[in-house]
Design a protein around this motif. Structure first.
Motif, PDB file in Angstrom:
ATOM      1  N   THR A  62     -15.542  72.540  16.662  1.00  0.00           N
ATOM      2  CA  THR A  62     -14.766  73.562  15.711  1.00  0.00           C
ATOM      3  C   THR A  62     -15.904  73.862  15.113  1.00  0.00           C
ATOM      4  OG1 THR A  62     -12.399  72.730  16.384  1.00  0.00           O
ATOM      5  CG2 THR A  62     -12.927  74.370  14.444  1.00  0.00           C
ATOM      6  N   LEU A  63     -16.295  73.015  14.542  1.00  0.00           N
ATOM      7  CA  LEU A  63     -17.177  73.427  13.101  1.00  0.00           C
ATOM      8  C   LEU A  63     -18.568  73.875  14.392  1.00  0.00           C
ATOM      9  CD1 LEU A  63     -17.186  70.650  10.471  1.00  0.00           C
ATOM     10  CD2 LEU A  63     -16.504  73.266  10.600  1.00  0.00           C
ATOM     11  N   LEU A  64     -19.130  72.926  15.408  1.00  0.00           N
ATOM     12  CA  LEU A  64     -20.311  73.384  15.574  1.00  0.00           C
ATOM     13  C   LEU A  64     -20.118  74.604  16.699  1.00  0.00           C
ATOM     14  CD1 LEU A  64     -23.147  72.371  17.718  1.00  0.00           C
ATOM     15  CD2 LEU A  64     -21.669  71.876  19.234  1.00  0.00           C
ATOM     16  N   GLY A  65     -19.268  75.112  16.893  1.00  0.00           N
ATOM     17  CA  GLY A  65     -18.789  76.908  17.725  1.00  0.00           C
ATOM     18  C   GLY A  65     -18.718  77.767  17.055  1.00  0.00           C
ATOM     19  N   GLY A  66     -18.059  77.207  15.463  1.00  0.00           N
ATOM     20  CA  GLY A  66     -18.398  78.203  14.155  1.00  0.00           C
ATOM     21  C   GLY A  66     -19.652  78.516  13.808  1.00  0.00           C
ATOM     22  N   LEU A  67     -20.891  77.560  13.680  1.00  0.00           N
ATOM     23  CA  LEU A  67     -22.138  78.181  13.789  1.00  0.00           C
ATOM     24  C   LEU A  67     -22.680  78.752  14.770  1.00  0.00           C
ATOM     25  CD1 LEU A  67     -22.907  74.229  12.131  1.00  0.00           C
ATOM     26  CD2 LEU A  67     -22.241  76.495  11.192  1.00  0.00           C
ATOM     27  N   LEU A  68     -22.655  78.418  15.968  1.00  0.00           N
ATOM     28  CA  LEU A  68     -23.076  78.892  16.091  1.00  0.00           C
ATOM     29  C   LEU A  68     -22.694  80.763  17.027  1.00  0.00           C
ATOM     30  CD1 LEU A  68     -23.216  76.430  19.879  1.00  0.00           C
ATOM     31  CD2 LEU A  68     -25.077  77.453  18.133  1.00  0.00           C
ATOM     32  N   MET A  69     -21.703  80.949  16.177  1.00  0.00           N
ATOM     33  CA  MET A  69     -21.034  82.607  15.931  1.00  0.00           C
ATOM     34  C   MET A  69     -21.551  82.718  15.403  1.00  0.00           C
ATOM     35  SD  MET A  69     -19.343  82.941  18.946  1.00  0.00           S
ATOM     36  CE  MET A  69     -18.493  84.256  18.621  1.00  0.00           C
ATOM     37  N   PHE A  70     -21.847  81.659  14.485  1.00  0.00           N
ATOM     38  CA  PHE A  70     -22.520  82.674  12.736  1.00  0.00           C
ATOM     39  C   PHE A  70     -23.753  83.112  12.651  1.00  0.00           C
ATOM     40  CE2 PHE A  70     -24.292  82.138   8.062  1.00  0.00           C
ATOM     41  CZ  PHE A  70     -23.673  82.669   7.537  1.00  0.00           C
ATOM     42  N   PHE A  71     -24.170  82.008  13.451  1.00  0.00           N
ATOM     43  CA  PHE A  71     -26.008  81.940  13.892  1.00  0.00           C
ATOM     44  C   PHE A  71     -26.482  83.017  14.842  1.00  0.00           C
ATOM     45  CE2 PHE A  71     -26.187  78.861  10.493  1.00  0.00           C
ATOM     46  CZ  PHE A  71     -26.692  79.794   9.331  1.00  0.00           C
ATOM     47  N   ARG A  72     -25.086  83.484  15.666  1.00  0.00           N
ATOM     48  CA  ARG A  72     -25.376  84.276  16.942  1.00  0.00           C
ATOM     49  C   ARG A  72     -26.512  85.165  17.353  1.00  0.00           C
ATOM     50  NH1 ARG A  72     -20.797  86.903  20.930  1.00  0.00           N
ATOM     51  NH2 ARG A  72     -21.896  87.271  22.237  1.00  0.00           N
ATOM     52  N   PRO A  73     -26.714  86.441  16.158  1.00  0.00           N
ATOM     53  CA  PRO A  73     -27.687  87.330  15.930  1.00  0.00           C
ATOM     54  C   PRO A  73     -29.080  86.565  15.909  1.00  0.00           C
ATOM     55  CG  PRO A  73     -25.603  87.685  15.026  1.00  0.00           C
ATOM     56  CD  PRO A  73     -25.341  86.209  15.106  1.00  0.00           C
ATOM     57  N   LEU A  74     -29.409  85.183  15.043  1.00  0.00           N
ATOM     58  CA  LEU A  74     -30.073  84.963  14.864  1.00  0.00           C
ATOM     59  C   LEU A  74     -30.857  84.558  16.140  1.00  0.00           C
ATOM     60  CD1 LEU A  74     -32.714  82.991  13.320  1.00  0.00           C
ATOM     61  CD2 LEU A  74     -31.705  81.160  12.711  1.00  0.00           C
ATOM     62  N   LEU A  75     -29.883  83.526  17.092  1.00  0.00           N
ATOM     63  CA  LEU A  75     -30.395  82.756  18.330  1.00  0.00           C
ATOM     64  C   LEU A  75     -30.748  83.554  19.515  1.00  0.00           C
ATOM     65  CD1 LEU A  75     -27.463  80.440  18.002  1.00  0.00           C
ATOM     66  CD2 LEU A  75     -29.758  80.213  17.595  1.00  0.00           C
ATOM     67  N   VAL A  76     -29.745  85.222  19.477  1.00  0.00           N
ATOM     68  CA  VAL A  76     -29.806  85.815  20.366  1.00  0.00           C
ATOM     69  C   VAL A  76     -31.873  86.411  20.091  1.00  0.00           C
ATOM     70  CG1 VAL A  76     -29.896  87.901  21.020  1.00  0.00           C
ATOM     71  CG2 VAL A  76     -27.645  86.605  21.003  1.00  0.00           C
ATOM     72  N   GLY A  77     -32.050  86.537  19.461  1.00  0.00           N
ATOM     73  CA  GLY A  77     -33.448  87.302  18.685  1.00  0.00           C
ATOM     74  C   GLY A  77     -34.575  85.891  18.982  1.00  0.00           C
ATOM     75  N   ILE A  78     -33.930  85.041  19.212  1.00  0.00           N
ATOM     76  CA  ILE A  78     -34.782  83.319  19.259  1.00  0.00           C
ATOM     77  C   ILE A  78     -34.925  83.500  21.077  1.00  0.00           C
ATOM     78  CG2 ILE A  78     -35.466  81.391  19.074  1.00  0.00           C
ATOM     79  CD1 ILE A  78     -34.150  81.882  16.309  1.00  0.00           C
ATOM     80  N   ALA A  79     -34.342  83.589  21.056  1.00  0.00           N
ATOM     81  CA  ALA A  79     -34.102  83.570  22.679  1.00  0.00           C
ATOM     82  C   ALA A  79     -34.974  85.135  23.464  1.00  0.00           C
ATOM     83  CB  ALA A  79     -32.870  84.227  23.462  1.00  0.00           C
ATOM     84  N   ARG A  80     -34.415  86.781  23.206  1.00  0.00           N
ATOM     85  CA  ARG A  80     -35.052  87.690  23.584  1.00  0.00           C
ATOM     86  C   ARG A  80     -36.798  87.512  23.672  1.00  0.00           C
ATOM     87  NH1 ARG A  80     -32.024  92.248  22.127  1.00  0.00           N
ATOM     88  NH2 ARG A  80     -29.981  91.974  23.331  1.00  0.00           N
ATOM     89  N   ALA A  81     -37.351  86.619  21.905  1.00  0.00           N
ATOM     90  CA  ALA A  81     -38.948  86.448  21.918  1.00  0.00           C
ATOM     91  C   ALA A  81     -38.914  85.269  22.744  1.00  0.00           C
ATOM     92  CB  ALA A  81     -38.911  86.085  20.129  1.00  0.00           C
TER      93      ALA A  81
END
Length: 92
Positions: A27-46
């Motif tokens: 649950t904590l891992l899922g919450g962290l991933l949802m919180f940092f989702r915009p950052l992770l999407v930006g890194i993936a696009r880069a």
């Protein structure tokens, strides 16, 4: 031993606290991933742009020019074929 006894005996091998701790961690891992989702999407696009960069404006213009030329050539060939068919029809 019956099937039901075997089925309900296997999950008891895992302690309840360990299962609860695992669920809490997921649950904590899922919450962290949802919180940092915009950052992770930006890194993936880069990373995608590093591997496959976008074509420049000049390259896009050259592709557009070639495509338009080939379409014009196909249209000219179609008109020539139609004219040939029309001439044959008038001959007969």
């Amino acid at each position: 031993m019956s099937f039901a006894d075997t089925l309900f005996q296997a999950p008891m091998a895992l302690p309840f606290t360990q299962m609860l701790l695992g669920m809490l961690q997921l649950t904590l891992l899922g919450g962290l991933l949802m919180f940092f989702r915009p950052l992770l999407v930006g890194i993936a696009r880069a990373l995608v742009l590093v591997v496959r960069p976008r074509p420049t404006k000049d390259e896009l213009a050259a592709r557009r020019k070639l495509r338009n030329a080939s379409l014009a050539q196909q249209a000219g060939a179609a008109v020539a074929a139609a004219a040939t068919t029309e001439v044959r029809a008038l001959r007969s």
